[in-house]
Design a protein around this motif. Sequence first.
Motif, PDB file in Angstrom:
ATOM      1  N   THR A  64       4.995 -10.676   9.202  1.00  0.00           N
ATOM      2  CA  THR A  64       5.516  -9.318   9.030  1.00  0.00           C
ATOM      3  C   THR A  64       4.418  -8.272   8.994  1.00  0.00           C
ATOM      4  OG1 THR A  64       7.390 -10.206   7.793  1.00  0.00           O
ATOM      5  CG2 THR A  64       6.967  -7.861   7.598  1.00  0.00           C
ATOM      6  N   ARG A  65       3.383  -8.482   8.215  1.00  0.00           N
ATOM      7  CA  ARG A  65       2.329  -7.467   8.079  1.00  0.00           C
ATOM      8  C   ARG A  65       1.643  -7.220   9.415  1.00  0.00           C
ATOM      9  NH1 ARG A  65      -3.170  -7.389   6.676  1.00  0.00           N
ATOM     10  NH2 ARG A  65      -3.799  -5.476   5.586  1.00  0.00           N
TER      11      ARG A  65
ATOM     12  N   ASN B 199       4.042  -5.183  11.664  1.00  0.00           N
ATOM     13  CA  ASN B 199       4.166  -3.787  11.225  1.00  0.00           C
ATOM     14  C   ASN B 199       2.938  -2.961  11.605  1.00  0.00           C
ATOM     15  OD1 ASN B 199       6.657  -4.360  10.172  1.00  0.00           O
ATOM     16  ND2 ASN B 199       5.982  -4.444   8.048  1.00  0.00           N
ATOM     17  N   ARG B 200       1.763  -3.553  11.533  1.00  0.00           N
ATOM     18  CA  ARG B 200       0.543  -2.814  11.866  1.00  0.00           C
ATOM     19  C   ARG B 200       0.449  -2.539  13.359  1.00  0.00           C
ATOM     20  NH1 ARG B 200      -4.716  -5.306   9.131  1.00  0.00           N
ATOM     21  NH2 ARG B 200      -5.545  -3.332   9.926  1.00  0.00           N
TER      22      ARG B 200
ATOM     23  N   GLY C 108       5.014   1.793  11.871  1.00  0.00           N
ATOM     24  CA  GLY C 108       4.555   0.987  10.752  1.00  0.00           C
ATOM     25  C   GLY C 108       5.581   0.089  10.099  1.00  0.00           C
ATOM     26  N   ARG C 109       6.697  -0.156  10.758  1.00  0.00           N
ATOM     27  CA  ARG C 109       7.749  -0.988  10.155  1.00  0.00           C
ATOM     28  C   ARG C 109       8.683  -1.513  11.229  1.00  0.00           C
ATOM     29  NH1 ARG C 109      12.588   1.765  10.205  1.00  0.00           N
ATOM     30  NH2 ARG C 109      12.450   4.002  10.656  1.00  0.00           N
ATOM     31  N   MET C 110       9.440  -2.535  10.849  1.00  0.00           N
ATOM     32  CA  MET C 110      10.515  -2.995  11.714  1.00  0.00           C
ATOM     33  C   MET C 110      11.717  -2.054  11.575  1.00  0.00           C
ATOM     34  SD  MET C 110      10.605  -7.136  11.275  1.00  0.00           S
ATOM     35  CE  MET C 110       9.122  -8.132  11.323  1.00  0.00           C
TER      36      MET C 110
ATOM     37  N   TYR D 201       6.214   0.683  19.775  1.00  0.00           N
ATOM     38  CA  TYR D 201       5.448  -0.536  20.082  1.00  0.00           C
ATOM     39  C   TYR D 201       4.992  -0.554  21.540  1.00  0.00           C
ATOM     40  CZ  TYR D 201       4.265  -5.545  19.857  1.00  0.00           C
ATOM     41  OH  TYR D 201       3.612  -6.745  19.880  1.00  0.00           O
TER      42      TYR D 201
ATOM     43  N   GLU E 233       0.136   1.862   7.588  1.00  0.00           N
ATOM     44  CA  GLU E 233       1.224   1.853   6.622  1.00  0.00           C
ATOM     45  C   GLU E 233       2.463   2.445   7.275  1.00  0.00           C
ATOM     46  OE1 GLU E 233      -0.015   6.114   4.544  1.00  0.00           O
ATOM     47  OE2 GLU E 233      -0.343   4.240   3.467  1.00  0.00           O
ATOM     48  N   THR E 234       3.590   2.325   6.603  1.00  0.00           N
ATOM     49  CA  THR E 234       4.831   2.870   7.142  1.00  0.00           C
ATOM     50  C   THR E 234       4.729   4.373   7.303  1.00  0.00           C
ATOM     51  OG1 THR E 234       6.119   1.121   6.090  1.00  0.00           O
ATOM     52  CG2 THR E 234       7.309   3.094   6.770  1.00  0.00           C
TER      53      THR E 234
ATOM     54  N   TYR F 273      14.283   5.457  15.013  1.00  0.00           N
ATOM     55  CA  TYR F 273      13.310   4.417  15.357  1.00  0.00           C
ATOM     56  C   TYR F 273      12.830   4.552  16.805  1.00  0.00           C
ATOM     57  CZ  TYR F 273      10.909  -0.051  14.683  1.00  0.00           C
ATOM     58  OH  TYR F 273       9.945  -1.033  14.536  1.00  0.00           O
TER      59      TYR F 273
END
Length: 516
Positions: free
Chosen positions: A203-204, A207-208, A213-215, A245, A257-258, A491
């Motif tokens: 996950t981390r 996200n990066r 910064g997140r799903m 992405y 970060e998010t 998103y």
Amino acid sequence: MTSISRRVVLITGAASGIGLAAARAFSQAEDSVILSDIDGSLAIKQAEKLGPSHMGIKLDVAQESSVNDAIAAILSRYGRIDVLINNAGIVDPKGTPAINKDLNEVEHILRVNLEGCYTMARVVGQSMLQRGQGVIVNVASMAGVMAIPGRTAYSMSKGAVLGFTRALACEWAAKGIRVNAVLPGYVATEIVRSLVENQQVETRQVNRRIPLGRMAEPEEIAEPIVWAASNTYLTGSQITVDGGYHAYGGSGPASMETAPSPQIQTPSIVVVTGGAKGIGAAVARHYSEAGAQVIVLDNDPNALSTIPDSQIGMLLDVTNPVAIEQTFTTIANRFKTIDILVNNAAVADPFIATAEQTLTQFQAGIAVNLVAPFSVAQAAARIMMNHSGGAIINLASIAAFGGLPKRNSYCAAKNGVVMMTRSLACEWASSGIRVNAVAPGYIETPGVEALNTAGIRSSEAIRRRTPMGRLGQADEIADAIAFLGSKKSSYITGSVIVVDGGWSAFGDSGDASQLD
């Protein structure tokens, strides 16, 4: 017979995840939803939670007999299917390297993800063709355009879905059926959670790699699916919903970060460049009617004098950087912030053969169509960064994706806008600014009519070349822009949505809108 509220929507793989979120979103839009799933009992339970106008049914998309039986039962109850959402799919269970991949497993993934999509579209499409209308949205994946190690079969299947989407869109456009694809990135669904648990996804690390910064949450994919089923000039298009992405090309992390979500106030402060005529005027009108405070920036004083009293008009030459800064400072002083920027101002190039065109003529188009949008975006972003972020929507064009003879400046500029959009989206996500673009096809505007009158472009030839057989309306582009500026696209960043009636999807010879 169950009463039909508005549309009848069939969703495959609807018992959980993205499919269930889409069912809830269509239900909230007062549509009647059929939730189909290989887990029929769960689909029925979820439908019961939505209310009596909805239906749950067992359906295995990999079995043609199951598809035929389910569609017959649905048509018997509702009489029609207006919208099909092809969402059911499976992933590679172990992420096996391609060299060791069992062919039976590859074929199974293709059978579910591709053949299931085809069978559903063919069977449901038969009833749509009889009525002369319908919408199909295929849920593909970011993996259909970007390779992920160990997911070769999945990428093959989703890439194939995109090719199928374009082909079907062109074949059925003139018959009243629109076909589009939505491409989710990483989404926090049951499938992804199982991959995380099995250490197939970290996950981390994921996200990066995402500028936001997140799903995504499933609901953030559902809203673009609902919109793709609604815009009337959208066909053969793909909507990438992946937090940026696909747009990121850097070697390091895309985010640490998010990213904060833009806090767009109500009523919103909306700035539209070139907003006194054509698409810009339609955008300004759309936002005004929604209650926003619209500031129209235009270099035509006569056109500015005709805008409604509810809008604020300001004279601006977008090729003058000093004037841009002064104008945006004035806006910031009065309204404190800008929530949405629509970067619409543009000019047509002079339609001169390249060998005869001067560098000065080439530069003139670049100045308005590429450099100016960058300068305007800079000025707006500085204001947005000092507050709570915002949304920027740039106007690209189908000229970004196909060469137009004697229009080298325009084609170059608009493809430059595409890459500018992606770059700014990645850079500004951490400041709470989402940046996207809409690429219109040929739209019925004064500019296009002028080209037709001058004999530079033939409206009749454009109609024949467009699968939908018509030019688009400015309001259809305004609808796409408004969607990208809303919370429903939370998103989506770094994406370009092509709204062209299928023009860019068509790859055959002859007339696109007259195919048998």
